[in-house]
Design a protein around this motif. Structure first.
Motif: not given
Ligand code: SF4
Length: 538
Positions: A153-156, A182-186, A204-206, A251-257
């Motif tokens: 998961l990228v973002g909230d 989860v990837v995020d800055s906080y 800097m997530e990308p 199986k993987k799922l990339v979810v981006v907000a």
């Protein structure tokens, strides 16, 4: 007489099912439809606010210009007069959120019949760049969500799409091997559910996503990996563990907000998350979360903006709900136009002293089709159109009649644009070169703050250790100054926000104004900002 109309919530692209209850034409509230749709009766705060939005006391009911109401016929005559006498090169047509697919197509057809090449999406949220795609990426169905083992998961994601969080968490806890990264800055609400949280430097997530792509696929050199890892600020040990896990066959799922004021370079953000999906072994899917997807225009809005600033575009007509009030950064540029007209839903969102404003309906009041995260759905009105408001379809058709122009409603429009991976790399290089020292301000978009309907006093979140440095007590007002503007906000504290970072909600134009826009090769972004925080002397 009480009436209950069932339909689809169009306040984000998840497409939950709900009903609106009316009594003698007055909207009474929403009804929860247990046993139907992906939401099974549940609604997020946005969906719960649907009745309030439909029946908002500030709904625009008449066309308005310079503080006066005017008749629809006079508004169309005015628009037609301006369009007839203008060179098509000096005209721009834009569209933002809250349009059905049929309305997007009709706006395209209008532009084509008028020979207007300056046709662009004015939906400038970072999620607009989900319309730019890598063709090999496979989208996800709800079944895919339920069958996934590794959620990346990228973002909230949980805050922006609370209804989806239930499906992700149920799936994760039903499987012994289920994991959430989860990837995020906080440490957001989403991050608090993470098996591994990859904290990155703001925006800097990308870089991290491209580095991950290189590490799982063995193309380290190609994806500027070493430099990217350092610039992203991620913990290398946690990263290695995630890489080991992602290399497996599950199986993987990339979810981006993506979020305004949070996402660094929205094109790279969209492209890098899609690229990661293409590099993961096994069955990997992509699920972008968005309030609205909009669709690509003939040009990007940056081109229209440049032409406005150069005086080449003098007339702009916008269809939708959010532009321009949600983008105060462009108000000065727009005021240099000789003519501006836009649809609007709420009177509090228009400038009474400038422009022509046309009351429009919400998607909840329309028929047609809309694109949701899980495919195209047919919508029917769950409430009568608000008195005086017209749909974009009606407005475009009436304008065509006034010109006169024949519209066939058969115009095909492109929906997406392809992302070039080479371009991703070069843009990412530029991102890694940016140094952002000092207090960083980022935006958040929690569903419960939808359109600021329920916001009392705007707040800024900081780490408790910063109170002394700023010279302020919790709950006191603090001045927040970015390179473009200054605001006074109530300070709240949380350990979830690391020292050096501060977070503001970005649902109101006032707080969005804190984020300066930048234009880089046609991409407009509202990135994290360096800020000063201090307590004003009494
Ligand atoms: S998650 Fe989206 S579709 Fe579902 S209720 Fe909330 S706003 Fe509506």
């Amino acid at each position: 007489m009480t009436e209950t109309r069932k339909g689809i919530c169009s306040l984000c692209r998840l497409g939950c099912e709900l009903a609106i209850v009316t009594e003698d034409w007055r909207i009474k509230g929403v009804e929860y439809l247990k046993g139907s749709g992906l939401n099974d009766g549940r609604l997020c705060p946005r969906g719960n606010a649907a009745a309030l939005y439909l029946d908002h006391p500030s709904r625009l009911t008449f066309p308005r210009r310079e503080g006066h109401e005017l008749r629809w016929r006079d508004a169309f005559d005015d628009l037609a007069r301006v369009l007839k006498k203008s060179d098509s090169r000096s005209v721009a047509i834009t569209y933002d959120a809250n349009l059905t697919n049929e309305e997007y197509s009709l706006v395209w057809e209008l532009a084509e019949k008028l020979n207007v090449e300056n046709l662009a999406s004015s939906y400038l949220e970072p999620e607009y760049y989900f319309t730019h795609s890598i063709p090999e990426v496979v989208g996800a169905s709800l079944e895919d969500v339920r069958n996934t083992t590794i959620f990346f998961l990228v973002g909230d994601v949980f805050n922006q799409a609370p209804i989806l969080s239930r499906h992700i968490l149920e799936t994760k806890y039903a499987k012994k091997s289920g994991r959430i990264y989860v990837v995020d800055s906080y440490v957001t609400h989403t991050a608090s559910f993470a098996d591994i949280f990859l904290r990155v430097a703001p925006g800097m997530e990308p870089l991290l996503l491209l580095a991950l792509s290189g590490l799982v696929s063995g193309k380290e050199k190609e994806m500027v990996t070493e430099k990217s890892i350092v610039s992203s600020g991620v913990d290398e040990e946690a990263l290695r563990e995630v890489v080991r896990s992602l290399k497996g066959d599950e199986k993987k799922l990339v979810v981006v907000a993506a979020a305004f004021g949070r996402t660094g370079d929205p094109l790279v953000s969209s492209g890098s998350s899609q690229y990661l999906v293409t590099q993961l072994p096994g069955d990997s899917r992509f699920l972008p979360m968005a309030e609205s997807f909009s669709s690509v225009g003939k040009v990007e809005f940056a081109t229209v903006l440049e032409k406005i600033l150069e005086g080449e575009v003098k007339v702009l007509i916008n269809f939708g709900e959010l532009f321009p009030h949600m983008y105060p950064q462009f108000h000065d540029a727009l005021r240099t136009l000789s003519y501006f007209a836009s649809t609007a839903v709420l009177r509090i969102h228009i400038d009474e002293n400038w422009g022509l404003w046309l009351p429009t309906t919400l998607n909840l009041e329309k028929s047609g089709t809309v694109d949701t995260a899980f495919g195209t759905r047919t919508v029917s009105p769950i409430a009568e159109p608000y008195s005086g408001a017209r749909s974009v379809e009606e407005i475009v058709q009436d304008l065509a009649n006034a010109l006169p122009l024949a519209l066939t409603k058969t115009s095909a429009r492109p929906v997406t644009r392809t992302i070039d991976v080479q371009l991703l790399r070069s843009r990412a290089e530029r991102l890694s070169a940016r140094k952002k020292n000092g207090f960083m301000l980022i935006g958040e978009k929690p569903a419960f703050l939808f359109r600021s309907f329920f916001e009392d006093q705007p707040q800024v979140k900081v780490n408790p250790s910063e109170l002394k440095k700023i010279g302020v007590m919790r709950g006191e007002p603090v001045s927040v100054k970015t390179p473009c503007t200054k605001s006074e906000l109530k300070v709240t504290v949380t350990e979830r926000v690391p020292p050096g970072l501060c977070v503001v909600p970005v649902e109101s134009p006032e707080l969005r104004a804190l984020f300066a826009h930048s234009v880089d090769e046609g991409v407009i972004s509202f990135q994290p900002q360096v800020v000063e925080l201090w307590k004003e002397k009494a």
